[in-house]
Design a protein around this motif. Structure first.
Motif, PDB file in Angstrom:
ATOM      1  N   LEU A 173       3.930   5.422  -5.686  1.00  0.00           N
ATOM      2  CA  LEU A 173       3.633   5.643  -7.173  1.00  0.00           C
ATOM      3  C   LEU A 173       2.369   6.631  -7.629  1.00  0.00           C
ATOM      4  O   LEU A 173       2.680   7.281  -8.514  1.00  0.00           O
ATOM      5  CB  LEU A 173       3.496   4.304  -7.595  1.00  0.00           C
ATOM      6  CG  LEU A 173       3.063   4.073  -9.208  1.00  0.00           C
ATOM      7  CD1 LEU A 173       4.246   4.426  -9.800  1.00  0.00           C
ATOM      8  CD2 LEU A 173       2.735   2.364  -9.530  1.00  0.00           C
ATOM      9  N   LEU A 174       1.401   6.471  -7.157  1.00  0.00           N
ATOM     10  CA  LEU A 174       0.174   7.142  -7.225  1.00  0.00           C
ATOM     11  C   LEU A 174       0.684   8.703  -7.208  1.00  0.00           C
ATOM     12  O   LEU A 174       0.326   9.663  -7.908  1.00  0.00           O
ATOM     13  CB  LEU A 174      -0.963   6.878  -6.388  1.00  0.00           C
ATOM     14  CG  LEU A 174      -1.577   5.478  -6.883  1.00  0.00           C
ATOM     15  CD1 LEU A 174      -2.753   5.306  -5.935  1.00  0.00           C
ATOM     16  CD2 LEU A 174      -2.066   5.481  -8.206  1.00  0.00           C
ATOM     17  N   GLY A 175       1.475   9.013  -5.954  1.00  0.00           N
ATOM     18  CA  GLY A 175       1.657  10.418  -5.780  1.00  0.00           C
ATOM     19  C   GLY A 175       2.658  11.008  -6.865  1.00  0.00           C
ATOM     20  O   GLY A 175       2.473  11.943  -7.290  1.00  0.00           O
ATOM     21  N   ILE A 230       0.840  -1.223  -0.066  1.00  0.00           N
ATOM     22  CA  ILE A 230      -0.035   0.017  -0.081  1.00  0.00           C
ATOM     23  C   ILE A 230       0.945   1.354   0.004  1.00  0.00           C
ATOM     24  O   ILE A 230       0.521   2.273  -0.694  1.00  0.00           O
ATOM     25  CB  ILE A 230      -1.051  -0.179   1.189  1.00  0.00           C
ATOM     26  CG1 ILE A 230      -2.154  -1.086   1.050  1.00  0.00           C
ATOM     27  CG2 ILE A 230      -1.479   1.350   1.342  1.00  0.00           C
ATOM     28  CD1 ILE A 230      -2.780  -1.532   2.105  1.00  0.00           C
ATOM     29  N   THR A 231       2.196   1.240   0.867  1.00  0.00           N
ATOM     30  CA  THR A 231       2.784   2.334   0.666  1.00  0.00           C
ATOM     31  C   THR A 231       3.436   2.604  -0.770  1.00  0.00           C
ATOM     32  O   THR A 231       3.555   3.677  -0.946  1.00  0.00           O
ATOM     33  CB  THR A 231       3.761   2.120   1.976  1.00  0.00           C
ATOM     34  OG1 THR A 231       3.207   1.886   3.389  1.00  0.00           O
ATOM     35  CG2 THR A 231       4.876   3.221   1.985  1.00  0.00           C
ATOM     36  N   ALA A 232       3.928   1.461  -1.126  1.00  0.00           N
ATOM     37  CA  ALA A 232       4.647   1.675  -2.536  1.00  0.00           C
ATOM     38  C   ALA A 232       3.473   2.046  -3.451  1.00  0.00           C
ATOM     39  O   ALA A 232       4.089   3.005  -4.322  1.00  0.00           O
ATOM     40  CB  ALA A 232       5.115   0.402  -2.931  1.00  0.00           C
ATOM     41  N   LEU A 233       2.324   1.608  -3.681  1.00  0.00           N
ATOM     42  CA  LEU A 233       1.182   2.011  -4.423  1.00  0.00           C
ATOM     43  C   LEU A 233       1.079   3.563  -4.275  1.00  0.00           C
ATOM     44  O   LEU A 233       0.922   4.246  -4.976  1.00  0.00           O
ATOM     45  CB  LEU A 233       0.028   1.231  -4.405  1.00  0.00           C
ATOM     46  CG  LEU A 233       0.125  -0.031  -4.906  1.00  0.00           C
ATOM     47  CD1 LEU A 233      -1.198  -0.986  -4.746  1.00  0.00           C
ATOM     48  CD2 LEU A 233       0.469   0.060  -6.341  1.00  0.00           C
ATOM     49  N   ALA A 261       7.290   1.214 -13.179  1.00  0.00           N
ATOM     50  CA  ALA A 261       7.871   1.748 -11.960  1.00  0.00           C
ATOM     51  C   ALA A 261       8.164   3.332 -12.003  1.00  0.00           C
ATOM     52  O   ALA A 261       8.281   3.754 -12.942  1.00  0.00           O
ATOM     53  CB  ALA A 261       9.234   0.820 -11.712  1.00  0.00           C
ATOM     54  N   ALA A 262       8.017   3.721 -10.765  1.00  0.00           N
ATOM     55  CA  ALA A 262       8.329   5.182 -10.702  1.00  0.00           C
ATOM     56  C   ALA A 262       8.384   5.415  -9.338  1.00  0.00           C
ATOM     57  O   ALA A 262       7.834   4.951  -8.426  1.00  0.00           O
ATOM     58  CB  ALA A 262       7.019   5.927 -11.251  1.00  0.00           C
ATOM     59  N   ALA A 263       9.382   6.360  -9.116  1.00  0.00           N
ATOM     60  CA  ALA A 263       9.593   6.927  -7.649  1.00  0.00           C
ATOM     61  C   ALA A 263       9.620   5.731  -6.675  1.00  0.00           C
ATOM     62  O   ALA A 263       9.468   5.794  -5.404  1.00  0.00           O
ATOM     63  CB  ALA A 263       8.474   7.726  -7.357  1.00  0.00           C
ATOM     64  N   GLY A 264      10.376   4.631  -7.071  1.00  0.00           N
ATOM     65  CA  GLY A 264      10.950   3.382  -6.132  1.00  0.00           C
ATOM     66  C   GLY A 264       9.672   2.616  -6.019  1.00  0.00           C
ATOM     67  O   GLY A 264       9.746   1.501  -5.273  1.00  0.00           O
ATOM     68  N   ALA A 265       8.458   2.965  -6.513  1.00  0.00           N
ATOM     69  CA  ALA A 265       7.442   1.860  -6.439  1.00  0.00           C
ATOM     70  C   ALA A 265       7.030   1.548  -7.778  1.00  0.00           C
ATOM     71  O   ALA A 265       7.292   1.722  -8.893  1.00  0.00           O
ATOM     72  CB  ALA A 265       5.819   2.837  -6.269  1.00  0.00           C
TER      73      ALA A 265
END
Length: 164
Positions: free
Chosen positions: A12-14, A6-9, A63-67
């Motif tokens: 990514l969404l941010g 959830i934190t990774a998603l 993948a983006a921003a580590g997510a």
């Protein structure tokens, strides 16, 4: 594990939402898709030139921003083959996330180059809602090592994209 996902998603969404006002930049996003060709038909349209109609199904990740966000891919592709070389092509893909979000993408080859082109995103839902823009990509088709045609699509790095 669920909290980490959830934190990774959320990260990514941010990141996707921060870039939603402009096109996706290859330096910020990494896309990889692998797929097996489910069906393929060829129609000769001139001596030595065929139109290939392909349905492919597989999976991938963006993948983006580590997510990382993983998805199922279903694609319909039309390629022009001259001799043994793909010289033109386009395709449409529906990408479906594990959570049910959809992202729609269209691939166009660069003129004369069947293995390089651009993937343009034309809208998405849920976790894909903020994705828009265009990525330079490269496609590798590998029928020899596995016995049936499969392909791998990946983001080109900016230096590779500028070279073609």
């Amino acid at each position: 594990m669920k909290a980490v996902l959830i934190t990774a998603l959320a990260a990514l969404l941010g990141s996707l939402q921060a870039h939603a006002q402009g096109p996706i930049e290859a330096a910020n996003y990494d896309l990889q898709v692998g797929a097996a060709i489910k069906s393929m038909s060829a129609v000769e349209v001139a001596p030595g030139i065929s139109s290939l109609n392909i349905i492919a199904e597989g999976a991938g990740r963006i993948a983006a921003a580590g997510a990382v966000l993983r998805f199922h891919a279903l694609c319909a592709i039309v390629d022009t083959q001259e001799g043994k070389q793909i010289t033109a092509g386009s395709g449409d893909c529906e990408l479906t996330s594990l959570g049910g979000g959809k992202l729609y993408a269209r691939f166009h080859t660069l003129p004369g180059m069947g293995d390089r082109g651009h993937l343009t995103f034309s809208g998405g839902t849920q976790e894909f809602a903020a994705v828009s823009g265009k990525l330079p990509v490269q496609v590798t088709v590998n029928p020899l090592l596995v016995g049936k045609p499969v392909f791998f699509l990946e983001t080109l790095q900016p230096a590779d994209a500028e070279a073609h």
